[in-house]
Scaffold this motif. Sequence first.
Motif, PDB file in Angstrom:
ATOM      1  N   VAL A 199       0.846  -1.195   0.000  1.00 55.32           N
ATOM      2  CA  VAL A 199       0.000   0.000   0.000  1.00 55.32           C
ATOM      3  C   VAL A 199       0.883   1.248   0.000  1.00 55.32           C
ATOM      4  CG1 VAL A 199      -1.923   1.186   1.103  1.00 55.32           C
ATOM      5  CG2 VAL A 199      -1.725  -1.298   1.302  1.00 55.32           C
ATOM      6  N   MET A 200       0.627   2.118  -0.973  1.00 55.59           N
ATOM      7  CA  MET A 200       1.362   3.370  -1.121  1.00 55.59           C
ATOM      8  C   MET A 200       0.384   4.516  -0.845  1.00 55.59           C
ATOM      9  SD  MET A 200       4.194   2.127  -3.093  1.00 55.59           S
ATOM     10  CE  MET A 200       4.773   3.591  -3.937  1.00 55.59           C
ATOM     11  N   LEU A 201       0.890   5.675  -0.535  1.00 55.61           N
ATOM     12  CA  LEU A 201       0.072   6.898  -0.469  1.00 55.61           C
ATOM     13  C   LEU A 201      -1.142   6.724   0.431  1.00 55.61           C
ATOM     14  CD1 LEU A 201      -0.186   7.614  -4.321  1.00 55.61           C
ATOM     15  CD2 LEU A 201       1.579   8.464  -2.794  1.00 55.61           C
ATOM     16  N   ASP A 202      -0.951   6.193   1.633  1.00 55.93           N
ATOM     17  CA  ASP A 202      -2.100   5.934   2.492  1.00 55.93           C
ATOM     18  C   ASP A 202      -2.222   7.005   3.575  1.00 55.93           C
ATOM     19  OD1 ASP A 202      -4.206   5.010   3.891  1.00 55.93           O
ATOM     20  OD2 ASP A 202      -3.185   3.264   4.739  1.00 55.93           O
ATOM     21  N   GLY A 203      -2.761   8.160   3.197  1.00 56.85           N
ATOM     22  CA  GLY A 203      -2.987   9.225   4.166  1.00 56.85           C
ATOM     23  C   GLY A 203      -4.125   8.900   5.129  1.00 56.85           C
ATOM     24  N   GLN A 204      -4.999   7.978   4.708  1.00 55.59           N
ATOM     25  CA  GLN A 204      -6.180   7.651   5.526  1.00 55.59           C
ATOM     26  C   GLN A 204      -5.927   6.563   6.564  1.00 55.59           C
ATOM     27  OE1 GLN A 204      -5.981   7.473   2.160  1.00 55.59           O
ATOM     28  NE2 GLN A 204      -7.924   7.956   1.185  1.00 55.59           N
ATOM     29  N   LEU A 205      -4.704   6.018   6.604  1.00 59.76           N
ATOM     30  CA  LEU A 205      -4.411   4.902   7.518  1.00 59.76           C
ATOM     31  C   LEU A 205      -5.410   3.760   7.306  1.00 59.76           C
ATOM     32  CD1 LEU A 205      -3.772   6.971  10.810  1.00 59.76           C
ATOM     33  CD2 LEU A 205      -2.235   6.581   8.879  1.00 59.76           C
ATOM     34  N   ALA A 206      -5.567   3.371   6.049  1.00 59.56           N
ATOM     35  CA  ALA A 206      -6.575   2.362   5.696  1.00 59.56           C
ATOM     36  C   ALA A 206      -6.292   1.012   6.351  1.00 59.56           C
ATOM     37  CB  ALA A 206      -6.641   2.217   4.170  1.00 59.56           C
ATOM     38  N   PHE A 207      -5.062   0.782   6.791  1.00 59.33           N
ATOM     39  CA  PHE A 207      -4.741  -0.520   7.398  1.00 59.33           C
ATOM     40  C   PHE A 207      -5.561  -0.768   8.667  1.00 59.33           C
ATOM     41  CE2 PHE A 207      -1.531   2.536   8.878  1.00 59.33           C
ATOM     42  CZ  PHE A 207      -1.627   2.398  10.267  1.00 59.33           C
ATOM     43  N   ALA A 232       8.704   3.990   7.311  1.00 64.88           N
ATOM     44  CA  ALA A 232       8.629   5.406   6.950  1.00 64.88           C
ATOM     45  C   ALA A 232      10.044   5.956   6.783  1.00 64.88           C
ATOM     46  CB  ALA A 232       7.892   6.185   8.035  1.00 64.88           C
ATOM     47  N   TYR A 233      10.175   7.013   5.973  1.00 65.29           N
ATOM     48  CA  TYR A 233      11.485   7.637   5.711  1.00 65.29           C
ATOM     49  C   TYR A 233      12.509   6.557   5.321  1.00 65.29           C
ATOM     50  CZ  TYR A 233       8.987  10.947   8.693  1.00 65.29           C
ATOM     51  OH  TYR A 233       8.031  11.748   9.258  1.00 65.29           O
ATOM     52  N   LEU A 234      12.063   5.606   4.514  1.00 65.03           N
ATOM     53  CA  LEU A 234      12.895   4.435   4.200  1.00 65.03           C
ATOM     54  C   LEU A 234      14.191   4.837   3.523  1.00 65.03           C
ATOM     55  CD1 LEU A 234       9.908   2.266   3.114  1.00 65.03           C
ATOM     56  CD2 LEU A 234      11.515   1.626   4.920  1.00 65.03           C
ATOM     57  N   GLY A 235      15.270   4.251   3.963  1.00 66.72           N
ATOM     58  CA  GLY A 235      16.569   4.521   3.354  1.00 66.72           C
ATOM     59  C   GLY A 235      17.280   5.728   3.942  1.00 66.72           C
ATOM     60  N   THR A 236      16.565   6.551   4.726  1.00 61.65           N
ATOM     61  CA  THR A 236      17.184   7.743   5.312  1.00 61.65           C
ATOM     62  C   THR A 236      17.630   7.439   6.745  1.00 61.65           C
ATOM     63  OG1 THR A 236      15.267   8.727   6.422  1.00 61.65           O
ATOM     64  CG2 THR A 236      15.427   9.055   4.043  1.00 61.65           C
ATOM     65  N   PRO A 237      18.432   8.331   7.342  1.00 57.11           N
ATOM     66  CA  PRO A 237      18.816   8.115   8.749  1.00 57.11           C
ATOM     67  C   PRO A 237      17.609   8.130   9.688  1.00 57.11           C
ATOM     68  CG  PRO A 237      20.211   9.793   7.714  1.00 57.11           C
ATOM     69  CD  PRO A 237      19.102   9.506   6.752  1.00 57.11           C
ATOM     70  N   ASP A 238      16.470   8.689   9.242  1.00 55.98           N
ATOM     71  CA  ASP A 238      15.267   8.737  10.072  1.00 55.98           C
ATOM     72  C   ASP A 238      14.379   7.508   9.898  1.00 55.98           C
ATOM     73  OD1 ASP A 238      15.831  11.362  11.057  1.00 55.98           O
ATOM     74  OD2 ASP A 238      15.253  12.144   9.092  1.00 55.98           O
ATOM     75  N   GLU A 239      14.839   6.528   9.131  1.00 50.26           N
ATOM     76  CA  GLU A 239      14.018   5.348   8.856  1.00 50.26           C
ATOM     77  C   GLU A 239      13.425   4.740  10.132  1.00 50.26           C
ATOM     78  OE1 GLU A 239      15.230   2.330   5.827  1.00 50.26           O
ATOM     79  OE2 GLU A 239      15.529   1.055   7.578  1.00 50.26           O
ATOM     80  N   ILE A 240      12.121   4.415  10.067  1.00 48.08           N
ATOM     81  CA  ILE A 240      11.440   3.705  11.154  1.00 48.08           C
ATOM     82  C   ILE A 240      10.767   2.492  10.529  1.00 48.08           C
ATOM     83  CG2 ILE A 240       9.807   3.884  13.080  1.00 48.08           C
ATOM     84  CD1 ILE A 240       9.630   6.905  12.486  1.00 48.08           C
ATOM     85  N   ILE A 241      10.947   1.309  11.102  1.00 45.77           N
ATOM     86  CA  ILE A 241      10.187   0.152  10.613  1.00 45.77           C
ATOM     87  C   ILE A 241       9.506  -0.548  11.793  1.00 45.77           C
ATOM     88  CG2 ILE A 241      11.588  -0.215   8.534  1.00 45.77           C
ATOM     89  CD1 ILE A 241      12.943  -2.561   9.913  1.00 45.77           C
ATOM     90  N   ILE A 301       5.529  13.127   6.122  1.00 47.44           N
ATOM     91  CA  ILE A 301       5.889  11.714   6.249  1.00 47.44           C
ATOM     92  C   ILE A 301       5.700  11.025   4.907  1.00 47.44           C
ATOM     93  CG2 ILE A 301       3.581  10.902   6.996  1.00 47.44           C
ATOM     94  CD1 ILE A 301       5.280   9.056   9.001  1.00 47.44           C
ATOM     95  N   MET A 302       6.599  10.098   4.587  1.00 43.81           N
ATOM     96  CA  MET A 302       6.407   9.199   3.448  1.00 43.81           C
ATOM     97  C   MET A 302       6.524   7.801   4.015  1.00 43.81           C
ATOM     98  SD  MET A 302       7.984  10.726  -0.067  1.00 43.81           S
ATOM     99  CE  MET A 302       9.713  10.418   0.300  1.00 43.81           C
ATOM    100  N   ASP A 303       5.441   7.012   3.881  1.00 39.05           N
ATOM    101  CA  ASP A 303       5.497   5.650   4.406  1.00 39.05           C
ATOM    102  C   ASP A 303       4.810   4.693   3.449  1.00 39.05           C
ATOM    103  OD1 ASP A 303       2.950   6.657   4.925  1.00 39.05           O
ATOM    104  OD2 ASP A 303       2.722   5.576   6.811  1.00 39.05           O
ATOM    105  N   THR A 304       5.079   3.434   3.623  1.00 39.82           N
ATOM    106  CA  THR A 304       4.477   2.399   2.785  1.00 39.82           C
ATOM    107  C   THR A 304       4.478   1.108   3.588  1.00 39.82           C
ATOM    108  OG1 THR A 304       4.574   1.345   0.615  1.00 39.82           O
ATOM    109  CG2 THR A 304       6.656   1.764   1.647  1.00 39.82           C
ATOM    110  N   TYR A 305       3.631   0.159   3.190  1.00 43.35           N
ATOM    111  CA  TYR A 305       3.619  -1.097   3.937  1.00 43.35           C
ATOM    112  C   TYR A 305       3.145  -2.273   3.105  1.00 43.35           C
ATOM    113  CZ  TYR A 305      -1.287   0.363   4.703  1.00 43.35           C
ATOM    114  OH  TYR A 305      -2.576   0.799   4.539  1.00 43.35           O
ATOM    115  N   LEU A 306       3.531  -3.447   3.580  1.00 40.45           N
ATOM    116  CA  LEU A 306       3.108  -4.714   2.979  1.00 40.45           C
ATOM    117  C   LEU A 306       2.157  -5.395   3.952  1.00 40.45           C
ATOM    118  CD1 LEU A 306       3.435  -7.130   0.948  1.00 40.45           C
ATOM    119  CD2 LEU A 306       5.430  -7.823   2.273  1.00 40.45           C
ATOM    120  N   LEU A 307       0.998  -5.828   3.464  1.00 43.58           N
ATOM    121  CA  LEU A 307       0.057  -6.639   4.251  1.00 43.58           C
ATOM    122  C   LEU A 307       0.040  -8.045   3.665  1.00 43.58           C
ATOM    123  CD1 LEU A 307      -3.121  -4.348   4.546  1.00 43.58           C
ATOM    124  CD2 LEU A 307      -1.500  -4.910   6.366  1.00 43.58           C
TER     125      LEU A 307
END
Lengths: 245, 245
Positions: free
Chosen positions: A179-187, A200-209, A235-241
């Motif tokens: 899921v990309m571009l999920d501003g609604q927190l559809a999960f 979120a912030y994948l690949g940057t020093p601020d990365e959170i997983i 924020i830029m985030d993405t996830y796999l379900l």
Amino acid sequence: MKRTILVVGIGAGNPEHITVQAINALNCADLLFIPDKGASKADLADLRRDIVERYVTNPQTKMLDYAVPVRDMATPDYGRSVDDWHDALASRFGSLLDALPESGTGAFLVWGDPGLYDSTIRILDRLRQTHDFAIKIIPGITSIQALTAAHGIALNRIGEPVHITTGRRLESTKADTIVMLDGQLAFRNADPGLEIFWGAYLGTPDEIIISGRLGDVAERIVETRQAARERHGWIMDTYLLRKPG
Amino acid sequence: MKRTILVVGIGAGNPEHITVQAINALNCADLLFIPDKGASKADLADLRRDIVERYVTNPQTKMLDYAVPVRDMATPDYGRSVDDWHDALASRFGSLLDALPESGTGAFLVWGDPGLYDSTIRILDRLRQTHDFAIKIIPGITSIQALTAAHGIALNRIGEPVHITTGRRLESTKADTIVMLDGQLAFRNADPGLEIFWGAYLGTPDEIIISGRLGDVAERIVETRQAARERHGWIMDTYLLRKPG
């Protein structure tokens, strides 16, 4: 000779995501078009400038800043508001093209890959109705690849499909779904028995997983996301379900 | 200190697809594990060696060739034959790990991205049952990104989903669909009214792309694919199917 526009993928946030092909492309350009999206996304702009400073060694290559038109979020019709916004962008891109010398080359630096949930290619297609120019696309590392690398997992199961969608369109999860571009927190509305791999912030020093059973970690993701968004201003985030096991 | 295994995505075929992160990772390794898949894929092996020669400047980094076990295509049970093959690979990977110095680093060079239809991560997970080591994954450009860049198109329509699947699983095309690993030419059975964007040897000097209405170009793709496969001894191709307009 026509003018050429390069649409260059620069990766998901880590300056080292850039490819040798992208570095060579940027160094072929007369002008690098640098969007100004306002103060809230200033660290993204800094990251883009950092990439230019690190890798652009051709003294002939200059940066050209431009203001990005803002999409009218108040328009109730999503398709229409995107359409109007793309028209405004095409007109802005037209003036960037006009700023190039004859048979010159300009480059857009695009986060991730220019083909994945980015509008640059589509807007340039629109501009082609009024301007004659060549386009060349340079692929880049996407947040999907940064997500699975950060979690140390494969995107797909053996021989199984993967669905890529947006929060707006996350209705049901028949297959494993990115899921990309999920501003609604559809999960929050998905089956709590699913496994989630979020980043979120994948690949940057601020990365959170965060990963785990959706029912167990959804609240933690919502809170972490909210706090990070306040801290950074964006924020830029993405996830796999996926179904567990 | 444990040994570390790097799984490094090296792109879809163009040596310039490699990222700065991947170059730095390869130069951190004591050993680069180079698979020998036999004469039919010799030009792929050459391409991998070309990447090593271009980008690996650390004189301490050595190459270690290994023979790749072959999957038993005669086994009627697909899941079982993959499972047996992965066991054989895990055992081979175990001996590669044993060849590393204590707290040393080894690297696998993976075409595309290690997370997308590649088994290296899964096999290393299996090896973890018997060996203790750290894994780090470096993302790479996939054939999907090389395909859309070559055709000059975006992968997704505005806000729309994309389905990624295999030829074996291409039953119906409800959403825009990327098909990987299609040895069966499953597109011949899809709706002839769909648009196809097909590509082989993407990113390499041998790249071939064909696009159009499926019913109009399917035969040309089949013939082109067959001729190219005979010429090279192997083929890697992928395609996007979507409703026109």
